[in-house]
Structure formats: structure tokens, C-alpha cells
Design a protein around this motif. Structure first.
Motif, short mmCIF file in Angstrom:
data_model
loop_
_atom_site.label_atom_id
_atom_site.label_comp_id
_atom_site.label_asym_id
_atom_site.label_seq_id
_atom_site.Cartn_x
_atom_site.Cartn_y
_atom_site.Cartn_z
N ALA A 37 0.83 -1.21 0.00
CA ALA A 37 0.00 0.00 0.00
C ALA A 37 0.87 1.26 0.00
O ALA A 37 0.58 2.23 -0.71
N TYR A 38 1.95 1.23 0.77
CA TYR A 38 2.86 2.38 0.88
C TYR A 38 3.52 2.68 -0.46
O TYR A 38 3.77 3.84 -0.80
N ASP A 39 3.80 1.63 -1.23
CA ASP A 39 4.41 1.82 -2.56
C ASP A 39 3.46 2.54 -3.51
O ASP A 39 3.89 3.24 -4.43
N ILE A 40 2.15 2.35 -3.30
CA ILE A 40 1.16 2.99 -4.16
C ILE A 40 0.92 4.45 -3.76
O ILE A 40 0.91 5.35 -4.58
N LYS A 41 0.76 4.66 -2.45
CA LYS A 41 0.39 6.00 -1.98
C LYS A 41 0.98 6.23 -0.59
O LYS A 41 0.66 5.50 0.35
N GLN A 42 1.84 7.21 -0.47
CA GLN A 42 2.50 7.49 0.82
C GLN A 42 1.73 8.56 1.59
O GLN A 42 2.23 9.65 1.85
N GLU A 43 0.53 8.22 1.96
CA GLU A 43 -0.31 9.14 2.72
C GLU A 43 0.05 9.08 4.20
O GLU A 43 0.61 8.08 4.67
N PRO A 44 -0.30 10.14 4.96
CA PRO A 44 0.03 10.18 6.40
C PRO A 44 -0.48 8.97 7.18
O PRO A 44 0.23 8.43 8.03
N ASN A 45 -1.71 8.51 6.87
CA ASN A 45 -2.26 7.40 7.65
C ASN A 45 -1.49 6.10 7.42
O ASN A 45 -1.24 5.34 8.36
N ILE A 46 -1.09 5.83 6.16
CA ILE A 46 -0.33 4.61 5.88
C ILE A 46 1.09 4.72 6.43
O ILE A 46 1.67 3.74 6.90
N SER A 47 1.65 5.93 6.40
CA SER A 47 2.99 6.14 6.96
C SER A 47 2.99 5.86 8.46
O SER A 47 3.90 5.20 8.99
N THR A 48 1.96 6.36 9.14
CA THR A 48 1.84 6.14 10.59
C THR A 48 1.71 4.65 10.90
O THR A 48 2.36 4.13 11.82
N LEU A 49 0.86 3.97 10.13
CA LEU A 49 0.66 2.54 10.33
C LEU A 49 1.95 1.77 10.06
O LEU A 49 2.33 0.86 10.82
N TYR A 50 2.62 2.13 8.98
CA TYR A 50 3.88 1.48 8.59
C TYR A 50 4.91 1.59 9.72
O TYR A 50 5.52 0.60 10.13
N VAL A 51 5.09 2.81 10.23
CA VAL A 51 6.07 3.05 11.28
C VAL A 51 5.71 2.29 12.55
O VAL A 51 6.57 1.68 13.20
N SER A 52 4.42 2.30 12.92
CA SER A 52 4.00 1.65 14.16
C SER A 52 4.27 0.14 14.12
O SER A 52 4.68 -0.45 15.13
N VAL A 53 4.04 -0.48 12.95
CA VAL A 53 4.29 -1.92 12.83
C VAL A 53 5.79 -2.21 12.86
O VAL A 53 6.25 -3.17 13.49
N LEU A 54 6.58 -1.37 12.21
CA LEU A 54 8.03 -1.54 12.24
C LEU A 54 8.57 -1.41 13.66
O LEU A 54 9.46 -2.17 14.08
N VAL A 55 8.04 -0.47 14.42
CA VAL A 55 8.45 -0.29 15.81
C VAL A 55 8.05 -1.52 16.62
O VAL A 55 8.82 -2.01 17.46
N GLN A 56 6.85 -2.03 16.37
CA GLN A 56 6.38 -3.24 17.05
C GLN A 56 7.33 -4.41 16.80
O GLN A 56 7.59 -5.23 17.69
N LEU A 57 7.87 -4.47 15.58
CA LEU A 57 8.80 -5.55 15.21
C LEU A 57 10.25 -5.21 15.55
O LEU A 57 11.17 -5.95 15.22
N GLU A 58 10.44 -4.04 16.19
CA GLU A 58 11.77 -3.56 16.60
C GLU A 58 12.70 -3.36 15.41
O GLU A 58 13.92 -3.51 15.52
N ARG A 59 12.13 -2.99 14.29
CA ARG A 59 12.92 -2.67 13.09
C ARG A 59 13.06 -1.15 13.04
O ARG A 59 12.50 -0.45 12.21
N TYR A 60 13.84 -0.66 14.00
CA TYR A 60 13.93 0.77 14.25
C TYR A 60 14.60 1.55 13.12
O TYR A 60 14.25 2.70 12.87
N SER A 61 15.56 0.94 12.47
CA SER A 61 16.28 1.64 11.40
C SER A 61 15.34 1.98 10.24
O SER A 61 15.35 3.10 9.72
N GLU A 62 14.51 1.01 9.84
CA GLU A 62 13.56 1.24 8.75
C GLU A 62 12.50 2.26 9.15
O GLU A 62 12.09 3.10 8.35
N ALA A 63 12.06 2.17 10.41
CA ALA A 63 11.05 3.11 10.90
C ALA A 63 11.59 4.54 10.88
O ALA A 63 10.89 5.48 10.47
N LEU A 64 12.85 4.70 11.30
CA LEU A 64 13.46 6.03 11.32
C LEU A 64 13.58 6.59 9.90
O LEU A 64 13.38 7.78 9.68
N GLU A 65 13.89 5.73 8.96
CA GLU A 65 14.02 6.17 7.56
C GLU A 65 12.71 6.78 7.05
O GLU A 65 12.71 7.80 6.37
#
Length: 315
Positions: A37-65
């Protein structure tokens, strides 16, 4: 093949799939659809969801990017400020985190409690990092002092880890390795490079192919700046200018051999022009058992013997 076309309803479908997997507590599967979904449209809501899941998985480097991408577009909302600071800390970018925290202090983007929590987290993570680095250093020192007991592959692998040590620690440990006959010669060359890079002013005995000498890394040029290394490479480029395929084949091996005899290349290579000619000659015949004939002078025969010795060194 043409460019892939995403249909408008795919975005909603991916978000729905992601939500289903999140409800099933399967964040890894959810992440797959979030990324689509993020590849199609980088809207604020999908960005927030993307970051929150990455943080949940402790993939902090990708989340920070992703958060830095948002920050770079000057659309940083208040809710991202705390998250950005959190991710800086978790990515061990402590200096940047401290600067950002100082800038936020006295402002209204974070409450006093939030600032206090972030300051505490920063202090805790710094202590954890220092403890981990201290432990890693001690483990590395143990490995270095027992280097002769390790396999050749393990000795060379540890070369990349010595960056953990301070210059003083390197000076105290590495010279000890140089006098140990059971430490691999190539490993010694790599460790020596570390001392040259930090301009270590210490003397010790160094041996390669039967040549022994007291050296001081602070008085040596780095391998790439060594005059004989530069001259040999220049000669190789000149002599094989019209044969680029052979040049590409020989160059890596030739420099690998030069590294094996660092820092004694000047003593071994009496004439860079003749050395390269002999090297090409030997390489062309693809054999180490080439018989000498009247074409070779005494000096050339001597250099050819050195080339063969270097070739036979393990590795």
C-alpha cells in the motif's frame, strides 16, 4: 515488459488485508500488505501505520528512515516529534537525539513528562550501549590474545572487529600478535593496516617470507599510498593498456600479492617495470613451474622466485 499498473482499489484492498492480519496479531504478514500500500500511496495514515508496525517488530532503522522522509518534506506533525526522538535513541544516534531533545526543551511540542521520559530513555540506552561495547571489547581482546588458536578464516574475520578498540587499546594488543609465528601472515598485514591508519607510534618486530624488521606504523605509508604499490599498478596499467581483459584479471591478484608482502614490497620488488613484465609472463603461461631460460637475468630470476613464493603463501 511494460510498467506495472496498480489499480485504484488495490490500495484499499492492501490496507484491509493488513488490518485483518493485525487483528490476528500477525504483524509480519500485515507488514507485507502495508508495504504494498505504501508503494502505491504514501499518505500520512499509511505512513503512521507502517512506522508503528516496524516499531512493534523492533525494526527501528527502517522506521526512522520513513519518519525522516516525512520530516524532510516539512510535514512533521506533533505526534511524530516524540516518535522521531524515540527512534533516534533506539538507533543509537545519541548525539543527534541529545541535540534534538535540547531543542525541544522549553517548547510546547512535548510535555514536561514526555521530555523527562525521553531524557531517561536516552540515559538508559547510552548506559546499555556502553555496557555492550565494553563487553564486546573484552570478548574481542580475548580473541586477539588467543588468535593463534583460531583457524585462518576466523583470524581474518576478526580483522573487521578491531574498529571497536580505541587507538591505545590497539597499540597494546596488536604488536603482541605480530611476534606470534602462528598468526596468519595475511591477518598480520591487515592488523598492521589498522595501526598505520591510527598513526600508532610503537615499535615491534614484523616478519614476512623470512624477512624480519623492526617497524613503526607511524612511519609507514598506508598500503594504497605505498610508493612501490602505486608504481607497480601504474606499470600494470601501462603494459596492459591494449589488453583490458587481462588487466582486469591480473590486477586483483597482483594487489592481493602486494598486500601479502606489505610493508616489505620495496625490498622484494627491485624494479617495478621488470616485476610487472615477469608477473604478466608467469600469468600468461598459467603455471608456477615455468622453467627459467637464458632470457632471464639473475635479477629477474630472483624476482620470479619471489613471485612464486608469494603465490604459494596460503590464501
Amino acid at each position: 515488459m511494460g510498467e506495472k499498473i496498480e489499480f485504484p482499489n488495490n490500495y484499499s484492498m492492501y490496507l484491509k488485508k493488513a488490518e485483518q492480519y493485525l487483528n490476528l496479531n500477525e504483524p509480519i504478514k500485515a507488514l507485507h500488505y502495508i508495504e504494498l500500500a505504501y508503494d502505491i500511496k504514501q499518505e500520512p495514515n499509511i505512513s503512521t501505520l507502517y512506522v508503528s508496525v516496524l516499531v512493534q517488530l523492533e525494526r527501528y532503522s527502517e522506521a526512522l528512515e520513513i519518519v525522516e522522509n516525512i520530516k524532510g518534506k516539512n510535514i512533521m506533525k506533533t505526534e511524530y516529534v516524540s516518535l522521531y526522538l524515540f527512534l533516534l535513541i533506539k538507533n543509537k544516534r545519541f548525539v543527534q537525539a541529545e541535540t534534538y531533545l535540547t531543542r525541544l526543551t522549553g517548547g510546547d511540542q512535548l510535555s514536561i513528562d514526555e521530555l523527562s521520559q525521553m531524557k531517561k530513555l536516552l540515559e538508559e540506552e547510552i548506559l546499555i550501549d556502553e555496557k555492550e561495547r565494553h563487553q564486546a571489547k573484552n570478548e574481542l581482546k580475548k580473541k586477539l590474545f588467543a588468535l593463534a588458536d583460531l583457524s585462518r578464516e576466523e583470524q581474518l574475520k576478526i580483522v573487521d572487529e578491531v574498529s571497536l578498540l580505541t587507538p591505545d587499546e590497539l597499540i597494546n594488543v596488536i604488536p603482541f600478535l605480530m611476534s606470534n609465528p602462528f598468526v596468519d601472515p595475511l591477518a598480520k598485514s591487515f592488523y598492521l593496516q589498522n595501526l598505520v591508519d591510527i598513526n600508532a607510534d610503537v615499535e615491534f618486530e614484523f616478519e614476512t617470507l623470512g624477512i624480519t624488521k623492526i617497524i613503526n606504523p607511524s612511519k609507514l605509508d598506508s598500503f594504497n599510498e605505498e610508493s612501490i604499490v602505486v608504481q607497480v599498478n601504474e606499470q600494470l596499467n601501462m603494459q596492459l593498456e591494449k589488453n583490458p581483459s587481462m588487466l582486469m584479471s591480473i590486477k586483483p591478484e597482483l594487489n592481493f600479492h602486494l598486500l601479502k608482502i606489505y610493508p616489505f614490497a620495496k625490498q622484494i620488488i627491485e624494479n617495478p617495470v621488470e616485476w610487472v613484465k615477469l608477473y604478466i609472463h608467469l600469468y600468461s603461461f598459467e603455471t608456477e613451474n615455468l622453467e627459467f631460460d637464458s632470457r632471464f637475468s639473475a635479477r629477474e630470476k630472483k624476482m620470479m622466485e619471489w613471485i612464486k613464493k608469494i603465490s604459494k603463501m596460503e590464501g
